[in-house]
Structures are given as C-alpha cells and as structure tokens.
Motif scaffolding. Sequence first.
Motif, PDB file in Angstrom:
ATOM      1  N   ILE A 133       0.642  -1.048  -0.045  1.00  0.00           N
ATOM      2  CA  ILE A 133      -0.159   0.330   0.258  1.00  0.00           C
ATOM      3  C   ILE A 133       0.869   0.810  -0.056  1.00  0.00           C
ATOM      4  CG2 ILE A 133      -1.444   1.937   1.685  1.00  0.00           C
ATOM      5  CD1 ILE A 133      -3.009  -1.639   2.833  1.00  0.00           C
ATOM      6  N   VAL A 134       2.226   1.401   0.615  1.00  0.00           N
ATOM      7  CA  VAL A 134       2.785   2.070   0.994  1.00  0.00           C
ATOM      8  C   VAL A 134       2.937   2.620  -0.292  1.00  0.00           C
ATOM      9  CG1 VAL A 134       5.011   3.034   1.661  1.00  0.00           C
ATOM     10  CG2 VAL A 134       2.948   2.146   3.529  1.00  0.00           C
ATOM     11  N   LYS A 135       3.884   1.564  -1.599  1.00  0.00           N
ATOM     12  CA  LYS A 135       4.983   2.227  -2.771  1.00  0.00           C
ATOM     13  C   LYS A 135       3.689   2.843  -3.396  1.00  0.00           C
ATOM     14  CE  LYS A 135       6.917  -2.249  -2.770  1.00  0.00           C
ATOM     15  NZ  LYS A 135       6.962  -3.622  -2.841  1.00  0.00           N
ATOM     16  N   PHE A 136       2.553   3.117  -3.062  1.00  0.00           N
ATOM     17  CA  PHE A 136       1.265   2.887  -4.691  1.00  0.00           C
ATOM     18  C   PHE A 136       0.697   4.549  -3.751  1.00  0.00           C
ATOM     19  CE2 PHE A 136       0.333  -1.147  -5.278  1.00  0.00           C
ATOM     20  CZ  PHE A 136       0.934  -1.467  -6.790  1.00  0.00           C
ATOM     21  N   HIS A 137       1.654   4.701  -2.221  1.00  0.00           N
ATOM     22  CA  HIS A 137       0.905   6.296  -1.451  1.00  0.00           C
ATOM     23  C   HIS A 137       2.277   6.765  -1.193  1.00  0.00           C
ATOM     24  CE1 HIS A 137      -3.133   6.083  -1.838  1.00  0.00           C
ATOM     25  NE2 HIS A 137      -3.058   4.382  -1.781  1.00  0.00           N
ATOM     26  N   ALA A 138       3.566   6.680  -2.321  1.00  0.00           N
ATOM     27  CA  ALA A 138       4.911   7.026  -1.544  1.00  0.00           C
ATOM     28  C   ALA A 138       4.757   8.718  -1.507  1.00  0.00           C
ATOM     29  CB  ALA A 138       6.321   6.187  -2.743  1.00  0.00           C
TER      30      ALA A 138
END
Length: 142
Positions: free
Chosen positions: A132-137
């Motif tokens: 999830i964090v990868k897509f909301h960096a």
Amino acid sequence: ELINRKPLYPGRDYINQLNLITDALGVPSDEDMAMIKSEEAVRYLKSMSKKKPVPFKDMFPNCNKLALDFLEKMLVFNPSKRITAEQALAHPYLSQLHDPSDEPVSDKHFSWEYDSKELKESELRNLLWDEIVKFHADDETE
C-alpha cells in the motif's frame, strides 16, 4: 458466467467443483493432471471413471460461433494449454472491446511466491502495508 448469467462451476467444495468441471470438460489426461499440486485432488481425479467432454455448443446452445471458440480456448483443464491473456484480448470475439494501444503487455513474469508460503497474520499485514505504501509514496512527503 456472463453468457448463462450464473456461475459455470459453483462447487460447494473442491470435490464438488472437480465433479462439475469434469462433467463439462471430461476427466483430464495424465499429462494434464501432472500440473496439479494437490496429491489428494490427483488421486480423486484418477479414481474417477472416464468422462467425455460435453461439446460447448451443447452447454451454450445460444452462443455464437466466436463465443464458442473463445470459450473452447479458455475453458481448458491444463492452464499451460489455455490461451494467454494477450491472445484472449486479441480474439475476434472481443474485437469490439480490444484496444492494443491501451493494453500493455508486461515483460516481467508475475511471481506467485507468497501463495506457497505459510505466513502469520502479522507478517501478511506487514507485507500488505508495504504494498500500500508503495502506491502512496507521494502522500508521505506531503
């Protein structure tokens, strides 16, 4: 499912689902069974009496010929013998929906490595959070 407007193989459990699939596609060959990872499923399939496949035109009597051809290429027991996603998108049955300029083909092989790992709930949560964090960096820098 879109053609008949109901699930094609709505099995209650894997045994029932195997029965529904083999009622339609016939009992798979030894070569096709070799790709099945579950020894229990292979044992069950080998114990079945041979069944002949039901012609798709009988299963889907109101389908046009292109739809039948599409189904015959997709509904194959052995996944390695099915058409690829790229071939399916290029099939004449989908010609009105097909847009090669908006259907990029990845050159990376998809990995199913986590399907075979026994993960604790906390590990799975952490992996999901990392994705999830990868897509909301960008959100983290604001």
